[in-house]
Write a protein that holds these residues in place. Sequence first.
Motif, PDB file in Angstrom:
ATOM      1  N   SER A   1      43.735  46.364  12.332  1.00 21.02           N
ATOM      2  CA  SER A   1      42.553  46.096  13.010  1.00 21.02           C
ATOM      3  C   SER A   1      41.007  46.735  12.361  1.00 21.02           C
ATOM      4  N   ALA A   2      40.077  45.986  12.881  1.00 24.64           N
ATOM      5  CA  ALA A   2      39.105  47.373  12.963  1.00 24.64           C
ATOM      6  C   ALA A   2      39.213  48.449  13.703  1.00 24.64           C
ATOM      7  N   ARG A   3      40.374  48.125  15.079  1.00 20.65           N
ATOM      8  CA  ARG A   3      39.488  49.432  15.237  1.00 20.65           C
ATOM      9  C   ARG A   3      41.143  50.282  15.016  1.00 20.65           C
ATOM     10  N   ALA A   4      41.986  49.731  14.365  1.00 16.28           N
ATOM     11  CA  ALA A   4      42.821  50.479  13.203  1.00 16.28           C
ATOM     12  C   ALA A   4      41.988  51.236  12.328  1.00 16.28           C
ATOM     13  N   ALA A   5      41.291  50.548  11.395  1.00 18.07           N
ATOM     14  CA  ALA A   5      40.554  50.791  10.540  1.00 18.07           C
ATOM     15  C   ALA A   5      39.846  51.985  10.566  1.00 18.07           C
ATOM     16  N   PHE A   6      39.219  52.390  11.726  1.00 17.36           N
ATOM     17  CA  PHE A   6      38.473  52.940  12.244  1.00 17.36           C
ATOM     18  C   PHE A   6      39.155  54.497  12.269  1.00 17.36           C
ATOM     19  N   GLU A   7      40.262  54.400  13.159  1.00 17.15           N
ATOM     20  CA  GLU A   7      41.270  55.326  13.289  1.00 17.15           C
ATOM     21  C   GLU A   7      41.979  56.175  11.934  1.00 17.15           C
ATOM     22  N   ALA A   8      41.776  55.345  11.335  1.00 17.03           N
ATOM     23  CA  ALA A   8      42.693  55.568  10.158  1.00 17.03           C
ATOM     24  C   ALA A   8      41.293  56.500   9.093  1.00 17.03           C
TER      25      ALA A   8
ATOM     26  N   ILE B   1      33.128  45.527  11.109  1.00 15.16           N
ATOM     27  CA  ILE B   1      33.520  45.398  12.984  1.00 15.16           C
ATOM     28  C   ILE B   1      33.056  43.380  12.791  1.00 15.16           C
ATOM     29  N   GLU B   2      32.204  42.969  12.211  1.00 10.80           N
ATOM     30  CA  GLU B   2      31.632  41.725  12.065  1.00 10.80           C
ATOM     31  C   GLU B   2      32.718  40.465  11.381  1.00 10.80           C
ATOM     32  N   ARG B   3      33.310  41.594  10.886  1.00 13.53           N
ATOM     33  CA  ARG B   3      35.364  40.877  10.085  1.00 13.53           C
ATOM     34  C   ARG B   3      36.373  40.780  10.841  1.00 13.53           C
TER      35      ARG B   3
ATOM     36  N   VAL C   1      37.852  41.731  17.137  1.00 16.06           N
ATOM     37  CA  VAL C   1      37.187  42.503  18.038  1.00 16.06           C
ATOM     38  C   VAL C   1      36.105  41.022  18.688  1.00 16.06           C
ATOM     39  N   ALA C   2      36.089  41.666  20.152  1.00 18.38           N
ATOM     40  CA  ALA C   2      35.926  40.095  20.608  1.00 18.38           C
ATOM     41  C   ALA C   2      33.791  39.916  20.640  1.00 18.38           C
ATOM     42  N   VAL C   3      33.985  38.283  20.485  1.00 15.00           N
ATOM     43  CA  VAL C   3      32.455  38.204  19.925  1.00 15.00           C
ATOM     44  C   VAL C   3      31.862  38.554  20.090  1.00 15.00           C
ATOM     45  N   GLY C   4      31.475  38.210  21.558  1.00 10.33           N
ATOM     46  CA  GLY C   4      30.156  39.137  22.764  1.00 10.33           C
ATOM     47  C   GLY C   4      30.043  41.163  22.034  1.00 10.33           C
ATOM     48  N   VAL C   5      30.363  41.350  21.203  1.00 12.43           N
ATOM     49  CA  VAL C   5      29.896  42.687  20.806  1.00 12.43           C
ATOM     50  C   VAL C   5      29.162  42.961  20.120  1.00 12.43           C
ATOM     51  N   ASP C   6      28.460  43.781  20.598  1.00 15.93           N
ATOM     52  CA  ASP C   6      26.750  44.406  19.834  1.00 15.93           C
ATOM     53  C   ASP C   6      27.039  44.460  17.988  1.00 15.93           C
ATOM     54  N   ALA C   7      27.582  44.038  17.249  1.00 15.96           N
ATOM     55  CA  ALA C   7      28.191  44.865  15.726  1.00 15.96           C
ATOM     56  C   ALA C   7      27.207  45.615  15.169  1.00 15.96           C
ATOM     57  N   ALA C   8      26.018  45.805  15.254  1.00 14.64           N
ATOM     58  CA  ALA C   8      25.021  46.509  14.876  1.00 14.64           C
ATOM     59  C   ALA C   8      25.087  47.896  15.586  1.00 14.64           C
ATOM     60  N   ALA C   9      25.392  47.141  17.195  1.00 14.42           N
ATOM     61  CA  ALA C   9      24.823  49.028  18.404  1.00 14.42           C
ATOM     62  C   ALA C   9      26.755  49.630  18.177  1.00 14.42           C
ATOM     63  N   LEU C  10      27.327  48.690  17.633  1.00 11.39           N
ATOM     64  CA  LEU C  10      28.649  49.611  17.544  1.00 11.39           C
ATOM     65  C   LEU C  10      28.915  50.260  16.628  1.00 11.39           C
ATOM     66  N   ALA C  11      27.968  49.853  15.636  1.00  7.51           N
ATOM     67  CA  ALA C  11      27.997  50.174  13.680  1.00  7.51           C
ATOM     68  C   ALA C  11      27.154  51.770  13.896  1.00  7.51           C
ATOM     69  N   LYS C  12      26.270  51.796  14.642  1.00  5.17           N
ATOM     70  CA  LYS C  12      24.664  52.892  15.087  1.00  5.17           C
ATOM     71  C   LYS C  12      26.159  54.034  15.687  1.00  5.17           C
ATOM     72  N   PHE C  13      26.249  53.743  16.924  1.00  2.00           N
ATOM     73  CA  PHE C  13      27.158  54.480  17.332  1.00  2.00           C
ATOM     74  C   PHE C  13      28.295  55.116  16.718  1.00  2.00           C
ATOM     75  N   LEU C  14      28.963  54.126  15.720  1.00  2.00           N
ATOM     76  CA  LEU C  14      30.104  55.020  15.167  1.00  2.00           C
ATOM     77  C   LEU C  14      29.438  55.984  13.963  1.00  2.00           C
ATOM     78  N   SER C  15      28.563  55.136  13.390  1.00  2.00           N
ATOM     79  CA  SER C  15      28.148  56.201  12.343  1.00  2.00           C
ATOM     80  C   SER C  15      27.153  57.501  12.750  1.00  2.00           C
ATOM     81  N   THR C  16      26.207  56.990  14.462  1.00  2.00           N
ATOM     82  CA  THR C  16      25.738  58.254  14.566  1.00  2.00           C
ATOM     83  C   THR C  16      27.197  59.860  15.483  1.00  2.00           C
TER      84      THR C  16
ATOM     85  N   ARG D   1      37.697  55.929  22.384  1.00  2.00           N
ATOM     86  CA  ARG D   1      37.561  55.369  23.908  1.00  2.00           C
ATOM     87  C   ARG D   1      36.866  54.384  24.243  1.00  2.00           C
ATOM     88  N   ALA D   2      35.808  54.561  23.248  1.00  2.00           N
ATOM     89  CA  ALA D   2      34.326  53.189  23.985  1.00  2.00           C
ATOM     90  C   ALA D   2      34.696  52.181  23.260  1.00  2.00           C
TER      91      ALA D   2
END
Length: 181
Positions: free
Chosen positions: A64-71, A125-127, A134-149, A176-177
């Motif tokens: 999953s996207a979350r599992a990929a980011f965890e790894a 995230i879009e994948r 990942v829920a369709v309503g999630v702002d992929a750009a905002a989540l990506a910016k958060f994670l990269s920050t 957790r976010a």
Amino acid sequence: MHLFWQRGYEATSISELTAAVGVSAPSLYAVFGSKEDLFRAALQRYLEQFRRERGQLLAAPGLSARAAFEALFEAIADGFGRCPARSGCMLVAAETGGLGEAAAHLREVLGAHRAGIEAGFRQRIERGQREGDVAVGVDAAALAKFLSTVVQGLSIQARDGAGAEPLREVLRTALRAWPPA
């Protein structure tokens, strides 16, 4: 690459570079043209190494996207924590090491590479949205910016001496976010 990574662009002298590489200044200039060109080559090598060792974690099938980011985050925390020089990420270290007026345009180069990593996060995230984890309503750009920050901040923490376990805890807190699917 390691000198620039540890000390930043401005703080790394030509004499240190020639001593590390084992060549004379004229030979260094003959091959690379300038300190800036050598820095760009070192940065490119760093990015290729990062993509080879870490980038493929986001693309791994079956996660999953979350599992990929965890790894990915686990690998980043381990890498930052194992690095004896506590250098963090070269894209952040070069910036925090200082870029004087003579090299101010390198900020744009570094910023473009950081934006490229953020874009890769967004694509993953879009994948995940297309694959349904990942829920369709999630702002992929905002989540990506958060994670990269978070990763960039982690780099600074590593430079300040944080080991792998405290870095992992920061990443677990960031995940957790993660929005529910």
